[in-house]
Design a protein around this motif. Sequence first.
Motif, PDB file in Angstrom:
ATOM      1  N   GLY A   1       0.839  -1.189   0.000  1.00 29.17           N
ATOM      2  CA  GLY A   1       0.000   0.000   0.000  1.00 29.17           C
ATOM      3  C   GLY A   1       0.870   1.233   0.000  1.00 29.17           C
ATOM      4  N   PHE A   2       0.528   2.218   0.849  1.00 35.05           N
ATOM      5  CA  PHE A   2       1.350   3.419   0.951  1.00 35.05           C
ATOM      6  C   PHE A   2       1.248   3.980   2.364  1.00 35.05           C
TER       7      PHE A   2
ATOM      8  N   ASP B   1       4.082   8.787   0.643  1.00 36.11           N
ATOM      9  CA  ASP B   1       4.909   8.166  -0.390  1.00 36.11           C
ATOM     10  C   ASP B   1       4.039   7.500  -1.450  1.00 36.11           C
ATOM     11  N   ALA B   2       2.751   7.866  -1.509  1.00 38.23           N
ATOM     12  CA  ALA B   2       1.837   7.293  -2.481  1.00 38.23           C
ATOM     13  C   ALA B   2       2.265   7.650  -3.903  1.00 38.23           C
ATOM     14  N   VAL B   3       1.987   6.740  -4.829  1.00 41.00           N
ATOM     15  CA  VAL B   3       2.290   6.966  -6.239  1.00 41.00           C
ATOM     16  C   VAL B   3       1.138   7.759  -6.863  1.00 41.00           C
ATOM     17  N   ASN B   4       1.487   8.913  -7.514  1.00 37.71           N
ATOM     18  CA  ASN B   4       0.479   9.787  -8.135  1.00 37.71           C
ATOM     19  C   ASN B   4      -0.679  10.073  -7.178  1.00 37.71           C
TER      20      ASN B   4
ATOM     21  N   SER C   1      -5.338   9.545  -1.767  1.00 38.00           N
ATOM     22  CA  SER C   1      -5.535   8.345  -2.592  1.00 38.00           C
ATOM     23  C   SER C   1      -4.308   8.083  -3.447  1.00 38.00           C
ATOM     24  N   GLN C   2      -3.944   6.818  -3.543  1.00 38.92           N
ATOM     25  CA  GLN C   2      -2.896   6.391  -4.476  1.00 38.92           C
ATOM     26  C   GLN C   2      -3.592   5.883  -5.737  1.00 38.92           C
ATOM     27  N   THR C   3      -3.254   6.498  -6.889  1.00 41.33           N
ATOM     28  CA  THR C   3      -3.997   6.216  -8.115  1.00 41.33           C
ATOM     29  C   THR C   3      -3.278   5.286  -9.072  1.00 41.33           C
ATOM     30  N   SER C   4      -2.033   4.918  -8.762  1.00 43.78           N
ATOM     31  CA  SER C   4      -1.285   3.999  -9.626  1.00 43.78           C
ATOM     32  C   SER C   4      -0.828   2.795  -8.814  1.00 43.78           C
TER      33      SER C   4
END
Length: 480
Positions: A314-315, A340-343, A376-379
């Motif tokens: 996850g993130f 550290d979430a992606v996008n 929210s992490q979108t990728s």
Amino acid sequence: MIQKITFFITKCLIFFGAFFAFEPHVYAQEAIAPQTLSGLDKICAGNNFNEYFATFSYVNFPAGTTFVIELLDGASTPIATTLTEVIPLGVGQQTIKFAVPNNLVGANDYGLRVKSSTGYTSTRFKTPAGDSFFPAFFKDYEASFYINDRSDSATICVGGTLTLSVSDLTPEIPGSSPVHFPNVKYKWYKDDVVIAGQSAKTLVVSTTGKYHAEMDYGQCSDVNYGSNRVNVTSSSTGSPVTIDSSLGNPFCSNGSGTVLTATAGNSYVWKKDGVVITGATSRSYATNESGLYTVDVDFGGCSSTGTINLVGSGFNASIDAADSTEIGEGETLSVTVTTDAVNPTFEWYKNGNLIDGATTDTYLVSTIGNYRVKVSQTSGCVASMEFEFKVTGPVEPTFLIPNIVRLNGNYPYWNIPDAYKNADTTVIIISSNGDKVLDVTNYQGDWPQTAIDFKNINPVYYYVIQGDAGEKKGSITVIK
């Protein structure tokens, strides 16, 4: 004259002789001498027996000094015991009866010492064999128990494995199985030969033989308290069990999670971290939790076990705002989310309503209210998490109740003095049409929460406050 002088000198010599004779007692040091532990070469305590005796002598302690017995582990860390009785044996000697803690982690290198209320500690007691170190265990469970759900036979598939577990046949009864006690360790045997390195409540077997378990209390172990014996035989039918994760491993732990699917068989028993999962008896099992999953598959006269160490991904995210922050008139509060979430995307809410244009990791708060931000992490692993915080205004210094609410100001709410904000005070607000729009206790100064319907004039509401501070009535004019 000579006689008088001689007599005076004689008295002086007697005085100083007496003084120096008693001087060592003035500066004498405290001392404790532990005696050999009579008949005690190990401590094997349990729920049925937990009393031990230690005798010692002591000198030069102040009146009223008390003593206790301490356990010392292998690192000489003291562990308190429970004093149950002090038995005086005469001047400067006593025996203490004591009990060891019921959460004692067993080991073979414990010791005992005396500690006084003045802080003095003795050397270690010695056993009759002259040892300062000896085994000490608290036996949480002292009875026979079962493995393999009480069955005395099991079949293993060629090339497969089978998990033997200590059974908990009556989980609703506390202490009815050794699995209820986390400190208990086990010794597993195959054909009456101990299996090295196996001390957990489960054992994975891959070869045939007769297996059983005993509780491992070191030198306090009792062979009479063992398990039933299970005869594991081999069958050529069936196959080794594998477990597949529908989302892979590591998996994205969001939504309904991943679906674990085992090799096809006749029946299934799923476990997580060695504990049976209630109701999980089908071929597949859905989960969004990480952990060590096993499944026992019965192929019809042949059983095998599959294992998967499921890891979630996850993130991470955090927010720099406290749960509640007060700002003054004209002040603002900058709140930032670190992730550290992606996008990542960001959504900021005030009193449950989405704030238009607030889509970055930072938001500048200028009015009081209840806030929430959704990250929210979108990728990759699509997931989200939320943080909540509250921003309040300054405490009203008087009992003055405001009669105007300005919706375009820094404080677009009807804020009243703290004297009326408690569980014993009721706040009621009624519209000019007679509709009750608020009726609460412990009001927090946050009305209105919904949009006000403005027509040709500024709407007027009426309030009633009832509580220990008396009853207050008045009107509230809401201005855009």
